[in-house]
Design a protein around this motif. Structure first.
Motif, mmCIF file in Angstrom:
data_model
loop_
_atom_site.group_PDB
_atom_site.id
_atom_site.type_symbol
_atom_site.label_atom_id
_atom_site.label_comp_id
_atom_site.label_asym_id
_atom_site.label_seq_id
_atom_site.Cartn_x
_atom_site.Cartn_y
_atom_site.Cartn_z
ATOM 1 N N GLY A 112 0.811 -1.225 0.000
ATOM 2 C CA GLY A 112 0.000 0.000 0.000
ATOM 3 C C GLY A 112 0.839 1.268 0.000
ATOM 4 O O GLY A 112 0.427 2.271 0.576
ATOM 5 N N LEU A 113 2.011 1.233 -0.641
ATOM 6 C CA LEU A 113 2.921 2.379 -0.632
ATOM 7 C C LEU A 113 2.806 3.259 -1.860
ATOM 8 O O LEU A 113 3.577 4.209 -1.996
ATOM 9 C CB LEU A 113 4.375 1.880 -0.499
ATOM 10 N N GLY A 114 1.901 2.961 -2.755
ATOM 11 C CA GLY A 114 1.770 3.767 -3.978
ATOM 12 C C GLY A 114 2.803 3.365 -5.000
ATOM 13 O O GLY A 114 3.221 2.213 -5.087
ATOM 14 N N GLU A 115 3.256 4.325 -5.772
ATOM 15 C CA GLU A 115 4.222 4.071 -6.837
ATOM 16 C C GLU A 115 5.650 4.075 -6.287
ATOM 17 O O GLU A 115 6.005 4.923 -5.472
ATOM 18 C CB GLU A 115 4.107 5.145 -7.925
ATOM 19 N N PRO A 116 6.498 3.149 -6.770
ATOM 20 C CA PRO A 116 7.897 3.165 -6.327
ATOM 21 C C PRO A 116 8.633 4.400 -6.829
ATOM 22 O O PRO A 116 8.299 4.959 -7.857
ATOM 23 C CB PRO A 116 8.496 1.904 -6.947
ATOM 24 N N ILE A 117 9.608 4.788 -6.065
ATOM 25 C CA ILE A 117 10.418 5.968 -6.427
ATOM 26 C C ILE A 117 11.441 5.587 -7.461
ATOM 27 O O ILE A 117 12.046 4.584 -7.431
ATOM 28 C CB ILE A 117 11.123 6.524 -5.168
#
Length: 117
Positions: A112-117
């Motif tokens: 649930g962390l969104g898009e990877p950096i």
């Protein structure tokens, strides 16, 4: 969430059998079909890895059976105690960075962390 890194020796014929016994609706933190396919592809090599290593209570080829048992126990027990499914990452070449690169997007999504950096 819990994350487990699986090297090639986790992809035995014994592990394949445990995964195939899971109920179809059971929540898993990994792609069941992908893991079964990888087991089928690598089991000949993985079944030979430390084949002679005995493990108490698991008989011949004990280490492979023991590893499959503990992996299945973690897969099934984690949701049973109210935690999200255990996330499994295959690190088949013993290269953690390559495994992270290959699974990064899926890992971020499952956590649930969104898009990877």
């Amino acid at each position: 969430s819990l994350v487990e890194i699986d090297e090639f020796q986790h992809f035995t014929s014994f592990r394949c059998r445990t995964i195939e016994m899971y109920p179809a609706s059971f929540p898993l933190g990994f792609d069941r079909e992908r893991y079964v396919e990888t087991c089928n592809r690598l089991c000949e090599r993985a079944d030979r890895y430390r084949r002679a290593k005995w493990a108490r209570g698991f008989g011949d080829e004990g280490r492979q059976r023991q590893r499959a048992y503990y992996d299945a126990l973690r897969d099934l027990a984690t949701p049973a105690v109210g935690r999200p499914p255990l996330i499994r990452i295959a690190a088949l070449e013993d290269d953690g960075f390559a495994a992270y690169r290959d699974y990064r997007e899926e890992l971020y999504r499952r956590l649930g962390l969104g898009e990877p950096i």
